[in-house]
Scaffold this active site. Structure first.
Site, PDB file in Angstrom:
ATOM      1  N   HIS A   1      11.751  50.240  44.341  1.00 46.03           N
ATOM      2  CA  HIS A   1      10.489  50.022  45.058  1.00 46.03           C
ATOM      3  C   HIS A   1       9.740  51.356  45.212  1.00 46.03           C
ATOM      4  O   HIS A   1       8.539  51.431  44.992  1.00 46.03           O
ATOM      5  CB  HIS A   1      10.738  49.469  46.464  1.00 46.03           C
ATOM      6  CG  HIS A   1      11.299  48.079  46.525  1.00 46.03           C
ATOM      7  ND1 HIS A   1      12.364  47.737  47.323  1.00 46.03           N
ATOM      8  CD2 HIS A   1      10.937  46.925  45.913  1.00 46.03           C
ATOM      9  CE1 HIS A   1      12.626  46.447  47.207  1.00 46.03           C
ATOM     10  NE2 HIS A   1      11.779  45.927  46.356  1.00 46.03           N
TER      11      HIS A   1
ATOM     12  N   LYS B   1      15.435  33.643  56.116  1.00 43.28           N
ATOM     13  CA  LYS B   1      15.893  33.194  57.436  1.00 43.28           C
ATOM     14  C   LYS B   1      16.848  34.190  58.065  1.00 43.28           C
ATOM     15  O   LYS B   1      16.804  34.423  59.253  1.00 43.28           O
ATOM     16  CB  LYS B   1      16.541  31.823  57.314  1.00 43.28           C
ATOM     17  CG  LYS B   1      15.507  30.761  57.023  1.00 43.28           C
ATOM     18  CD  LYS B   1      16.061  29.355  57.180  1.00 43.28           C
ATOM     19  CE  LYS B   1      15.123  28.343  56.569  1.00 43.28           C
ATOM     20  NZ  LYS B   1      15.224  28.267  55.096  1.00 43.28           N
TER      21      LYS B   1
ATOM     22  N   ARG C   1      10.991  43.871  36.204  1.00 42.69           N
ATOM     23  CA  ARG C   1      12.222  44.508  35.743  1.00 42.69           C
ATOM     24  C   ARG C   1      12.744  43.873  34.469  1.00 42.69           C
ATOM     25  O   ARG C   1      13.280  44.528  33.607  1.00 42.69           O
ATOM     26  CB  ARG C   1      13.317  44.398  36.817  1.00 42.69           C
ATOM     27  CG  ARG C   1      13.128  45.324  37.972  1.00 42.69           C
ATOM     28  CD  ARG C   1      13.898  44.878  39.180  1.00 42.69           C
ATOM     29  NE  ARG C   1      13.335  43.640  39.712  1.00 42.69           N
ATOM     30  CZ  ARG C   1      13.723  43.053  40.826  1.00 42.69           C
ATOM     31  NH1 ARG C   1      14.704  43.555  41.519  1.00 42.69           N
ATOM     32  NH2 ARG C   1      13.138  41.950  41.234  1.00 42.69           N
TER      33      ARG C   1
ATOM     34  N   SER D   1      17.043  44.436  45.866  1.00 41.51           N
ATOM     35  CA  SER D   1      17.451  44.411  47.273  1.00 41.51           C
ATOM     36  C   SER D   1      18.661  43.499  47.452  1.00 41.51           C
ATOM     37  O   SER D   1      19.575  43.801  48.224  1.00 41.51           O
ATOM     38  CB  SER D   1      16.309  43.893  48.149  1.00 41.51           C
ATOM     39  OG  SER D   1      15.227  44.770  48.104  1.00 41.51           O
TER      40      SER D   1
HETATM   41  P1  ADP Z   1      10.459  39.653  46.824  1.00 40.55           P
HETATM   42  O1  ADP Z   1      10.615  39.754  48.284  1.00 40.55           O
HETATM   43  O2  ADP Z   1       9.118  39.186  46.338  1.00 40.55           O
HETATM   44  O3  ADP Z   1      11.623  39.038  46.110  1.00 40.55           O
HETATM   45  P2  ADP Z   1      11.121  42.419  46.576  1.00 40.55           P
HETATM   46  O4  ADP Z   1      10.841  42.853  47.957  1.00 40.55           O
HETATM   47  O5  ADP Z   1      12.523  42.505  46.113  1.00 40.55           O
HETATM   48  O6  ADP Z   1      10.453  41.072  46.240  1.00 40.55           O
HETATM   49  O7  ADP Z   1      10.224  43.253  45.555  1.00 40.55           O
HETATM   50  C1  ADP Z   1       8.818  43.277  45.616  1.00 40.55           C
HETATM   51  C2  ADP Z   1       8.267  43.635  44.260  1.00 40.55           C
HETATM   52  O8  ADP Z   1       8.901  44.812  43.790  1.00 40.55           O
HETATM   53  C3  ADP Z   1       8.488  42.583  43.173  1.00 40.55           C
HETATM   54  O9  ADP Z   1       7.343  42.571  42.325  1.00 40.55           O
HETATM   55  C4  ADP Z   1       9.670  43.096  42.408  1.00 40.55           C
HETATM   56  O10 ADP Z   1       9.644  42.682  41.056  1.00 40.55           O
HETATM   57  C5  ADP Z   1       9.444  44.591  42.514  1.00 40.55           C
HETATM   58  N1  ADP Z   1      10.700  45.306  42.388  1.00 40.55           N
HETATM   59  C6  ADP Z   1      11.849  45.061  43.048  1.00 40.55           C
HETATM   60  N2  ADP Z   1      12.819  45.913  42.667  1.00 40.55           N
HETATM   61  C7  ADP Z   1      12.254  46.728  41.725  1.00 40.55           C
HETATM   62  C8  ADP Z   1      12.741  47.805  40.907  1.00 40.55           C
HETATM   63  N3  ADP Z   1      14.016  48.184  40.965  1.00 40.55           N
HETATM   64  N4  ADP Z   1      11.891  48.413  40.051  1.00 40.55           N
HETATM   65  C9  ADP Z   1      10.606  47.985  39.975  1.00 40.55           C
HETATM   66  N5  ADP Z   1      10.084  46.968  40.686  1.00 40.55           N
HETATM   67  C10 ADP Z   1      10.889  46.348  41.557  1.00 40.55           C
END
Ligand code: ADP
Length: 168
Positions: free
Chosen positions: A24, A48, A97, A135
């Site tokens: 992120h 949740k 990804r 995550s």
């Molecule tokens: P969500 O809550 O929508 O599942 P996340 O909070 O995990 O998403 O991630 C938000 C955004 O960041 C999404 O577009 C996801 O594809 C992107 N993202 C998550 N992890 C990575 C990463 N390791 N590298 C690049 N983008 C990421």
């Protein structure tokens, strides 16, 4: 909320960030260079049973992005396009990804464009070194006692560590 000049390019990077990862953070660093202002929108209604409550997520993300002067952090719930409209955001930033991300991201981007054509979804490809980080996996590894120090920013690691000490 601070006023944003009408012609400035504001983007929203939405997600759960439960927790924020180095993947992120890489996207935030790269995205923040493309726009005038980037708001990290922390979704408060997505899960949740989150690992971290929203106020803690806000604190961890804010501490992790303090070196980027044009990046702000806010929580929101409800529809992303409504949040985007409230900020007059012209861009939604998302990361890809793998093909598995592409399918769901395409569907969301098309729906969001129908709901609010004034806002474009902008995709950045994950950097190779972070493309395997999610995550979900961080949560699983941490819960099972594994070492996640290579995958999350310092402020996230600190809170994870103090949690595991509390639970001992
Ligand atoms: P969500 O809550 O929508 O599942 P996340 O909070 O995990 O998403 O991630 C938000 C955004 O960041 C999404 O577009 C996801 O594809 C992107 N993202 C998550 N992890 C990575 C990463 N390791 N590298 C690049 N983008 C990421």
């Amino acid at each position: 909320m601070e006023e944003t000049p009408a012609n400035s390019l504001l983007a929203i990077y939405p997600g759960s960030f439960d927790p924020l990862t180095n993947g992120h953070l890489d996207l935030i660093a790269r995205g923040s260079r493309l726009v005038d202002r980037l708001i990290i929108g922390i979704l408060s209604n997505s899960e949740k049973r989150p690992l971290f409550p929203v106020p803690e997520r806000i604190a961890m993300v804010s501490e992790s992005v303090s070196q980027f002067p044009n990046v702000l952090v806010e929580a929101f719930d409800g529809l992303l396009v409504i949040f985007a409209a409230q900020h007059n955001a012209r861009v939604i930033l998302r990361g890809i990804r793998a093909i598995s991300d592409y399918e769901i991201e395409l569907q969301m981007a098309l729906m969001n464009r129908r709901l609010r054509p004034q806002t474009e979804t902008l995709f950045l490809m994950a950097s190779e070194e972070y493309s395997f980080i999610s995550s979900r996996m961080i949560k699983d590894i941490f819960t099972l006692g594994g070492d996640v120090s290579a995958f999350v920013p310092g402020p996230v690691l600190q809170r994870l560590t103090s949690r595991s000490v509390e639970n001992r």
